[in-house]
Design a protein around this motif. Structure first.
Motif, short mmCIF file in Angstrom:
data_model
loop_
_atom_site.label_atom_id
_atom_site.label_comp_id
_atom_site.label_asym_id
_atom_site.label_seq_id
_atom_site.Cartn_x
_atom_site.Cartn_y
_atom_site.Cartn_z
N GLY A 1 0.81 -1.21 0.00
CA GLY A 1 0.00 0.00 0.00
C GLY A 1 0.84 1.25 0.00
O GLY A 1 0.52 2.24 -0.67
N ALA A 2 1.95 1.23 0.75
CA ALA A 2 2.82 2.40 0.78
C ALA A 2 3.45 2.65 -0.59
O ALA A 2 3.56 3.79 -1.02
N LYS B 1 -2.02 2.20 11.05
CA LYS B 1 -2.67 2.86 9.92
C LYS B 1 -1.65 3.31 8.89
O LYS B 1 -0.60 3.85 9.24
N PRO B 2 -1.96 3.12 7.59
CA PRO B 2 -1.09 3.67 6.55
C PRO B 2 -1.29 5.18 6.43
O PRO B 2 -2.33 5.71 6.82
N PRO B 3 -0.32 5.90 5.90
CA PRO B 3 -0.50 7.34 5.70
C PRO B 3 -1.53 7.61 4.62
O PRO B 3 -1.74 6.80 3.72
N GLY B 4 -2.20 8.76 4.74
CA GLY B 4 -3.16 9.17 3.71
C GLY B 4 -4.58 8.74 3.97
O GLY B 4 -5.49 9.16 3.25
N LEU B 5 -4.81 7.91 4.98
CA LEU B 5 -6.17 7.46 5.30
C LEU B 5 -6.73 8.33 6.42
O LEU B 5 -6.24 8.29 7.55
N PRO B 6 -7.79 9.13 6.14
CA PRO B 6 -8.36 9.96 7.20
C PRO B 6 -9.16 9.11 8.18
O PRO B 6 -9.69 8.06 7.82
N VAL B 7 -9.24 9.59 9.41
CA VAL B 7 -10.07 8.90 10.39
C VAL B 7 -11.54 9.14 10.07
O VAL B 7 -12.35 8.22 10.02
N GLU C 1 -2.47 12.24 7.30
CA GLU C 1 -1.22 12.01 6.57
C GLU C 1 -0.19 11.24 7.38
O GLU C 1 0.86 10.87 6.85
N CYS C 2 -0.46 11.01 8.66
CA CYS C 2 0.48 10.27 9.51
C CYS C 2 0.22 8.77 9.40
O CYS C 2 -0.90 8.33 9.11
N SER C 3 1.24 8.00 9.69
CA SER C 3 1.09 6.57 9.86
C SER C 3 1.14 6.27 11.35
O SER C 3 1.50 7.11 12.16
N LEU D 1 2.43 -0.04 24.19
CA LEU D 1 2.04 -0.58 22.90
C LEU D 1 2.86 0.12 21.83
O LEU D 1 2.99 1.34 21.84
N CYS D 2 3.46 -0.65 20.91
CA CYS D 2 4.31 -0.03 19.90
C CYS D 2 4.18 -0.77 18.57
O CYS D 2 3.79 -1.93 18.52
N THR D 3 4.52 -0.05 17.51
CA THR D 3 4.54 -0.64 16.17
C THR D 3 5.64 0.04 15.36
O THR D 3 5.86 1.25 15.49
N PRO D 4 6.37 -0.72 14.54
CA PRO D 4 7.45 -0.12 13.76
C PRO D 4 6.91 0.75 12.64
O PRO D 4 5.75 0.61 12.22
N PRO D 5 7.72 1.66 12.12
CA PRO D 5 7.30 2.50 11.00
C PRO D 5 7.06 1.67 9.75
O PRO D 5 7.54 0.54 9.63
N PRO D 6 6.33 2.22 8.79
CA PRO D 6 6.07 1.50 7.54
C PRO D 6 7.33 1.37 6.69
O PRO D 6 8.33 2.05 6.93
N PRO D 7 7.29 0.51 5.67
CA PRO D 7 8.49 0.24 4.88
C PRO D 7 9.12 1.47 4.23
O PRO D 7 10.35 1.57 4.18
N TYR D 8 8.31 2.41 3.73
CA TYR D 8 8.90 3.58 3.08
C TYR D 8 9.71 4.41 4.07
O TYR D 8 10.74 5.00 3.73
#
Length: 304
Positions: free
Chosen positions: A17-18, A52-58, A93-95, A281-288
């Protein structure tokens, strides 16, 4: 409870998706739903956390793709019997981490927990950002008032460095605070840890411009930082129209981007950690984001 291992296993699918977003292709509902389903990092009782991926509004218009619009279908896919609703989520715009709940009482308890933490001077949310520019100090606090200002047909979030008591009392201006720390710097860019103590729309992005270090991929606020002979300076928001972020040729080459890809460069601002009553609670940044760290020679150990 960290959840990093689960998120890491989902990164490959999220990366598709990124990459699509980077090419400017808009994802459809089914593809976005698949990304969200693959990005679950924590599930316990009524609570669900995903990345959440970037670009998806809540939230969005009725005809617009948004996180809230996808929640009924996501609930069915994941087997929740009650309606899911958003407890905490980063901006469009945030992930990063999205906290959902199927129980209103649990949601209310968590909201009280976050509010109490901020009032006690704690920082329940931690972001990572890649910036164009390196702060003068390795760590510090950004304090300023923020308010909405109408400029033509556009509403802008602008800083108010010395807000008056009346404007604060009327809630026209809100005092805001972000703590930052430089985790690494290379080639005129930096990896920052950001911990907002207050919540205001676009707070982190505006605060980064006040450091003269806009976030990479910020096509809305980066134009507020100009340069003369390589020295950055702050422009007033009304004199800095929104445009594709301008990067120097050397940085574009290091990132491996074409001029056509610049306008689709995603925002490098990631909600990485949330402190919950149950733990961290944590999650790594997206691949880009991780690719950018490698290209720039910035540290990739996100547990720093």
């Amino acid at each position: 409870m960290a959840g990093g291992g689960t998120a890491a296993r989902a990164l490959a699918r999220v990366g598709n998706g990124a990459r699509a977003a980077r090419r400017g292709r808009v994802l459809g509902p089914e593809e976005t739903l698949g990304l969200l389903e693959a990005s679950v990092v924590y599930r316990e009782g009524a609570l669900l956390a995903l990345s959440k991926p970037p670009g998806l509004p809540v939230l969005g218009q009725p005809e617009q793709l948004s996180l809230v619009a996808l929640l009924p279908a996501l609930r069915r896919r994941l087997g929740f019997t009650s309606e899911l609703h958003v407890v905490k989520a980063p901006a469009r715009e945030c992930s990063g981490l999205v906290l959902l709940s199927s129980c209103h009482r649990s949601s209310e308890r968590l909201q009280r927990f976050f509010n109490d933490a901020r009032q006690r001077g704690r920082y329940p949310a931690t972001y990572r950002a890649v910036t164009v520019g390196v702060p003068a100090e390795a760590e510090g606090e950004i304090r300023t008032g923020l308010r909405w200002q109408q400029h033509g047909d556009t509403a802008l979030v602008v800083p108010v460095l010395a807000p008056g008591r009346c404007s604060l009392a009327r809630k026209e201006v809100k005092n805001t605070l972000t703590r930052y720390r430089v985790l690494g710097a290379a080639g005129g860019c930096a990896l920052l840890q950001l911990q907002p103590r207050t919540a205001f729309p676009e707070q982190l992005l505006v605060h980064l411009t006040l450091l003269l270090c806009p976030a990479l991929g910020d096509h809305e606020h980066a134009s507020r930082v100009g340069k003369v002979l390589g020295v950055p300076f702050l422009l007033p928001p009304e004199a800095a129209p929104t445009r594709t972020q301008v990067l120097d040729a050397e940085l574009v080459a290091r990132l491996g981007l074409s001029p056509q890809q610049l306008c689709h460069l995603p925002l490098h601002l990631h909600l990485q950690q949330l402190v919950l009553p149950q733990g961290l609670l944590c999650t790594p940044p997206p691949p880009y984001f991780l690719r950018t760290l490698r290209c720039l020679g910035l540290p990739g150990d996100q547990e720093t």
